[in-house]
Design an enzyme around this catalytic site. Structure first.
Site, PDB file in Angstrom:
ATOM      1  N   LYS A   1       0.841  -1.206   0.000  1.00 40.89           N
ATOM      2  CA  LYS A   1       0.000   0.000   0.000  1.00 40.89           C
ATOM      3  C   LYS A   1       0.876   1.255   0.000  1.00 40.89           C
ATOM      4  O   LYS A   1       0.651   2.177  -0.783  1.00 40.89           O
ATOM      5  CB  LYS A   1      -0.896   0.006   1.252  1.00 40.89           C
ATOM      6  CG  LYS A   1      -1.501   1.364   1.559  1.00 40.89           C
ATOM      7  CD  LYS A   1      -2.345   1.379   2.812  1.00 40.89           C
ATOM      8  CE  LYS A   1      -1.617   1.596   4.112  1.00 40.89           C
ATOM      9  NZ  LYS A   1      -1.198   2.976   4.419  1.00 40.89           N
TER      10      LYS A   1
ATOM     11  N   CYS B   1      -4.436  13.173  13.433  1.00 38.06           N
ATOM     12  CA  CYS B   1      -4.967  11.834  13.183  1.00 38.06           C
ATOM     13  C   CYS B   1      -4.759  11.020  14.436  1.00 38.06           C
ATOM     14  O   CYS B   1      -4.078  11.466  15.358  1.00 38.06           O
ATOM     15  CB  CYS B   1      -4.349  11.261  11.921  1.00 38.06           C
ATOM     16  SG  CYS B   1      -3.201   9.930  12.057  1.00 38.06           S
TER      17      CYS B   1
ATOM     18  N   ASP C   1       5.110   0.732  11.880  1.00 40.35           N
ATOM     19  CA  ASP C   1       3.887   0.095  11.377  1.00 40.35           C
ATOM     20  C   ASP C   1       3.763  -1.365  11.813  1.00 40.35           C
ATOM     21  O   ASP C   1       2.753  -2.022  11.523  1.00 40.35           O
ATOM     22  CB  ASP C   1       3.834   0.183   9.842  1.00 40.35           C
ATOM     23  CG  ASP C   1       3.624   1.608   9.355  1.00 40.35           C
ATOM     24  OD1 ASP C   1       3.302   2.472  10.183  1.00 40.35           O
ATOM     25  OD2 ASP C   1       3.788   1.847   8.146  1.00 40.35           O
TER      26      ASP C   1
HETATM   27  C1  EPZ Z   1       4.700   7.029   6.282  1.00 41.64           C
HETATM   28  O1  EPZ Z   1       3.942   8.116   6.793  1.00 41.64           O
HETATM   29  C2  EPZ Z   1       3.760   5.865   6.149  1.00 41.64           C
HETATM   30  N1  EPZ Z   1       2.689   6.214   5.226  1.00 41.64           N
HETATM   31  C3  EPZ Z   1       3.212   5.481   7.521  1.00 41.64           C
HETATM   32  O2  EPZ Z   1       2.405   4.330   7.385  1.00 41.64           O
HETATM   33  C4  EPZ Z   1       4.396   5.166   8.453  1.00 41.64           C
HETATM   34  O3  EPZ Z   1       3.913   4.908   9.745  1.00 41.64           O
HETATM   35  C5  EPZ Z   1       5.362   6.339   8.489  1.00 41.64           C
HETATM   36  O4  EPZ Z   1       5.781   6.702   7.138  1.00 41.64           O
HETATM   37  C6  EPZ Z   1       6.613   6.072   9.286  1.00 41.64           C
HETATM   38  O5  EPZ Z   1       7.277   4.955   8.777  1.00 41.64           O
HETATM   39  C7  EPZ Z   1       2.899   6.119   3.917  1.00 41.64           C
HETATM   40  O6  EPZ Z   1       3.961   5.741   3.446  1.00 41.64           O
HETATM   41  C8  EPZ Z   1       1.770   6.461   3.021  1.00 41.64           C
HETATM   42  P1  EPZ Z   1       6.763  10.425   8.208  1.00 41.64           P
HETATM   43  P2  EPZ Z   1       4.529   9.589   6.764  1.00 41.64           P
HETATM   44  O7  EPZ Z   1       6.636  11.704   7.439  1.00 41.64           O
HETATM   45  O8  EPZ Z   1       5.407   9.746   5.588  1.00 41.64           O
HETATM   46  C9  EPZ Z   1       7.145  13.835  11.536  1.00 41.64           C
HETATM   47  C10 EPZ Z   1       0.550   2.945   7.884  1.00 41.64           C
HETATM   48  O9  EPZ Z   1       0.107   2.406   8.937  1.00 41.64           O
HETATM   49  N2  EPZ Z   1       6.972  14.797  10.424  1.00 41.64           N
HETATM   50  O10 EPZ Z   1       7.923   9.554   7.902  1.00 41.64           O
HETATM   51  O11 EPZ Z   1       3.382  10.497   6.932  1.00 41.64           O
HETATM   52  C11 EPZ Z   1       5.863  12.997  11.762  1.00 41.64           C
HETATM   53  O12 EPZ Z   1       4.927  13.693  12.550  1.00 41.64           O
HETATM   54  C12 EPZ Z   1       1.069   4.351   7.899  1.00 41.64           C
HETATM   55  O13 EPZ Z   1       0.538   2.377   6.779  1.00 41.64           O
HETATM   56  C13 EPZ Z   1       7.079  16.147  10.668  1.00 41.64           C
HETATM   57  O14 EPZ Z   1       7.318  16.578  11.788  1.00 41.64           O
HETATM   58  O15 EPZ Z   1       5.417   9.604   8.057  1.00 41.64           O
HETATM   59  C14 EPZ Z   1       6.414  11.760  12.399  1.00 41.64           C
HETATM   60  O16 EPZ Z   1       6.595  11.985  13.770  1.00 41.64           O
HETATM   61  C15 EPZ Z   1       0.635   5.210   8.979  1.00 41.64           C
HETATM   62  N3  EPZ Z   1       6.909  17.009   9.613  1.00 41.64           N
HETATM   63  C16 EPZ Z   1       7.790  11.590  11.731  1.00 41.64           C
HETATM   64  O17 EPZ Z   1       8.107  12.884  11.182  1.00 41.64           O
HETATM   65  C17 EPZ Z   1       6.649  16.574   8.338  1.00 41.64           C
HETATM   66  O18 EPZ Z   1       6.514  17.404   7.434  1.00 41.64           O
HETATM   67  C18 EPZ Z   1       7.844  10.567  10.604  1.00 41.64           C
HETATM   68  O19 EPZ Z   1       6.732  10.754   9.750  1.00 41.64           O
HETATM   69  C19 EPZ Z   1       6.549  15.201   8.109  1.00 41.64           C
HETATM   70  C20 EPZ Z   1       6.715  14.325   9.170  1.00 41.64           C
END
Ligand code: EPZ
Length: 418
Positions: free
Chosen positions: A22, A117, A306
């Site tokens: 996904k 979320c 995840d």
């Molecule tokens: C991806 O989300 C995945 N989603 C998530 O999968 C997964 O949990 C996550 O990466 C971490 O591995 C997809 O790939 C579609 P991040 P993403 O940006 O990219 C902070 C699932 O269950 N952050 O790597 O949104 C954020 O708050 C899902 O399938 C900022 O501060 O995660 C988090 O604490 C849920 N500012 C950390 O970084 C930003 O602009 C990592 O988030 C972006 C992120």
């Protein structure tokens, strides 16, 4: 609202085939906005988040077709509406993945600001900072982020303050059509980032370093159509493997790449699970006793957030104390009170869950709160004595393809009820 009824303690036996990822399909679909030519994506799973993303591309002006083979054909000949509306973004944060491609292709993008979320705040400030470094003007008004780059994006160095998976993907896509060279520093190294780079390279992009923390992209004037097969879903593979272990079963998880979840394999072995891997499958054999091990979630190649909830379900039945630390999201322990209702002994202290085992789980009525929390409850219910009813399984449907059919196919007593 659909529910799952699960009767636990049934041993499983046979083969569980993993679907396409996904989290790899979502950016791959967004990447189709970068070219006017058709792109065919194979092994895109039939899950709700993918339907949402495909709807968004249609809204942007693309033609989307599910082919008889199961593949998806996307043709974004014209972008008529470079916007991700609130209605779509509120149901799926990953829709912000269209920000970079739309800005790069049309010079303008409008994306609804994602709200909070259940697992954390999930801001997209790093996507926005990155786009600004590539020369876009970005401002926020009326609940929308508006990016403008009327003369096109320009290559630059983008240093991510914090590792972000979709942020890396978004900026990598944007940079493919920017003038000059972009360097993404402190980039995410997840297999999904590497898969996306593979697709973009097939479309004519010039990218090196994907899979390391420094990705270099030399912009090109145009990208073209191609065909691509999405990698297997490493989170589904891990979930199915844990299902086998928690039910003391003989099962083989096939069509996966165990190297993509090596950190989980290591922890499973430390816990005493009998899991044997080849390059594309994992064989699970029964064990009578598991030991508790500690685990901390980290960016890839560390232990995936995840898989945290599913691993916690496993640890409820292991002997000893397990410290599980969640480092990526601030509120990803929603499964804990539900696991406790099934008899698990877990205490939360800040970012740490302390699991004392072995607990004998018993079936109960529980509530799914998010995608991976639902997966952990399915696992607990499969291992528990008696019947469980899981409410709100629409969370599960966001990311697991036909999970109840797959599990029932190897002997699990699971059914969907209205
Ligand atoms: C991806 O989300 C995945 N989603 C998530 O999968 C997964 O949990 C996550 O990466 C971490 O591995 C997809 O790939 C579609 P991040 P993403 O940006 O990219 C902070 C699932 O269950 N952050 O790597 O949104 C954020 O708050 C899902 O399938 C900022 O501060 O995660 C988090 O604490 C849920 N500012 C950390 O970084 C930003 O602009 C990592 O988030 C972006 C992120």
């Amino acid at each position: 609202m659909d529910k799952f009824r699960i009767l636990g303690r049934e041993p499983l036996s046979g083969t569980l085939a993993v679907s396409g990822s996904k989290n790899s399909s979502l950016p791959a679909i967004a990447a189709c906005l970068l070219t006017e030519e058709p792109v065919i994506l194979h092994r895109v799973p039939r899950v709700r988040d993918i339907d949402t993303m495909l709807k968004l591309l249609e809204y942007n002006g693309a033609t989307v077709k599910r082919l008889a083979s199961g593949a998806v054909r996307i043709e974004a000949r014209k972008i008529s509406n470079p916007e991700a509306p609130y209605e779509i973004v509120k149901t799926m944060r990953a829709s912000s993945l269209v920000l970079g491609p739309l800005a790069a292709r049309t010079g303008t993008a409008r994306v609804s600001v994602p709200g909070g979320c259940s697992i954390g705040a999930r801001p997209i400030n790093l996507h926005i900072n990155g786009l600004e470094h590539l020369g876009a003007t970005v401002h926020q008004e009326y609940g929308y982020i508006e990016a403008a780059a009327p003369d096109g994006l320009r290559g630059n160095t983008v240093h991510f303050e914090r590792i972000t998976v979709t942020g890396t993907e978004d900026l990598m896509m944007a940079a493919t059509l920017a003038r000059g060279v972009t360097v993404l520093d402190n980039a995410a190294r997840e297999p999904e980032v590497v898969d996306l780079a593979g697709l973009l390279i097939k479309m004519g992009a010039k990218i090196t370093g994907a899979g390391t923390s420094r990705i270099e992209i030399e912009g090109v004037a145009k990208l073209h159509g191609t065909e691509h097969t999405i990698i297997p879903d490493r989170i589904e593979a891990g979930t199915l493997m844990i299902a086998g272990v928690m039910t003391n079963s003989n099962v083989t998880v096939t069509e996966c790449i165990p190297e993509h979840f090596a950190a989980l394999m290591t922890k499973m072995r430390q816990a005493g699970a009998r899991v044997e891997e080849s390059s594309t499958a994992v064989e699970v054999r029964p064990v009578t006793r598991l030991r508790s091990v500690d685990m901390t979630t980290e960016e890839h190649p560390g232990f995936a957030t995840d898989l945290q909830a599913q691993f916690m379900a496993l640890m409820t039945g292991a002997a000893g104390i397990s410290f599980i630390t969640e480092n990526i999201f601030e509120n990803r322990f929603m499964h804990v009170p539900e696991l406790a209702r099934m008899g698990a002994n877990i205490r939360i202290e800040g970012r740490q869950a302390i699991v004392a085992g072995p607990a004998e789980l018993t079936g109960a009525q529980v509530m799914c709160s998010d995608l991976r929390a639902s997966a952990s409850l399915v696992l607990a219910a499969l291992a528990a004595r008696g019947e469980s009813i899981l409410d709100r399984v629409y969370h599960m449907d966001r990311g697991y393809e036909h999970i109840e059919e797959k599990l029932a196919g190897v002997g699990a007593r699971i059914e969907r009820i209205g």
